[in-house]
Design an enzyme around this catalytic site. Structure first.
Site, PDB file in Angstrom:
ATOM      1  CG  ASN A   9      63.451 -30.050   2.021  1.00  0.00           C
ATOM      2  OD1 ASN A   9      64.561 -30.276   1.813  1.00  0.00           O
ATOM      3  ND2 ASN A   9      62.417 -30.117   1.231  1.00  0.00           N
ATOM      4  CB  CYS A  10      67.995 -33.426   3.937  1.00  0.00           C
ATOM      5  SG  CYS A  10      68.695 -34.904   3.998  1.00  0.00           S
ATOM      6  CG  ASP A  11      63.936 -36.838   7.203  1.00  0.00           C
ATOM      7  OD1 ASP A  11      63.409 -35.557   7.289  1.00  0.00           O
ATOM      8  OD2 ASP A  11      62.883 -37.660   6.841  1.00  0.00           O
ATOM      9  CE  LYS A  14      63.355 -31.186   8.155  1.00  0.00           C
ATOM     10  NZ  LYS A  14      62.056 -31.638   8.109  1.00  0.00           N
TER      11      LYS A  14
END
Length: 118
Positions: A9-11, A14
């Site tokens: 879920n880390c930008d 991603k």
């Protein structure tokens, strides 16, 4: 083969995963939280790159450390803390062609891809 380490879920992770997929690059993803830290080579990363490059000093996890921990930081302490709190590790970590990179920059990923295919 490329191994990408991080938290799904880390930008930034991603972005890296999206870039790899867009460029048709096969990779293995290791999620620190879901897959655990047992097989993550943090000690190797620290030995090769030093805690200053492995730990994310802009993270919330870093800010949560005590002043004493920050002042006494070395590779040994970093290993203990990063294993207990993987969100301290700069993400993503990419291993390919015998190289380890921390963070995501398209230019560096392109260079890494070139090395991995030559």
């Amino acid at each position: 083969m490329i191994t990408l380490y991080g938290i799904k879920n880390c930008d930034t992770v991603k972005k890296a995963r999206k870039w790899l997929e867009k460029n048709g690059v096969e990779y293995t993803f290791h999620d620190f939280r879901e897959d655990g830290m047992e097989s993550v080579p943090v000690a190797k990363w620290l030995k090769e790159s030093g805690w200053e490059n492995v730990l994310n000093r802009r993270s919330t996890s870093w800010r949560a450390l005590t002043d004493e921990q920050k002042e006494k930081m070395d590779n040994a302490l970093a290993l203990t803390l990063a294993t207990e709190t993987p969100t301290l590790i700069k993400r993503p970590v990419t291993e390919s062609a015998g190289e380890t990179r921390f963070g995501f920059k398209e230019k560096e990923f392109s260079e890494l891809l070139e090395k991995g295919t030559n």
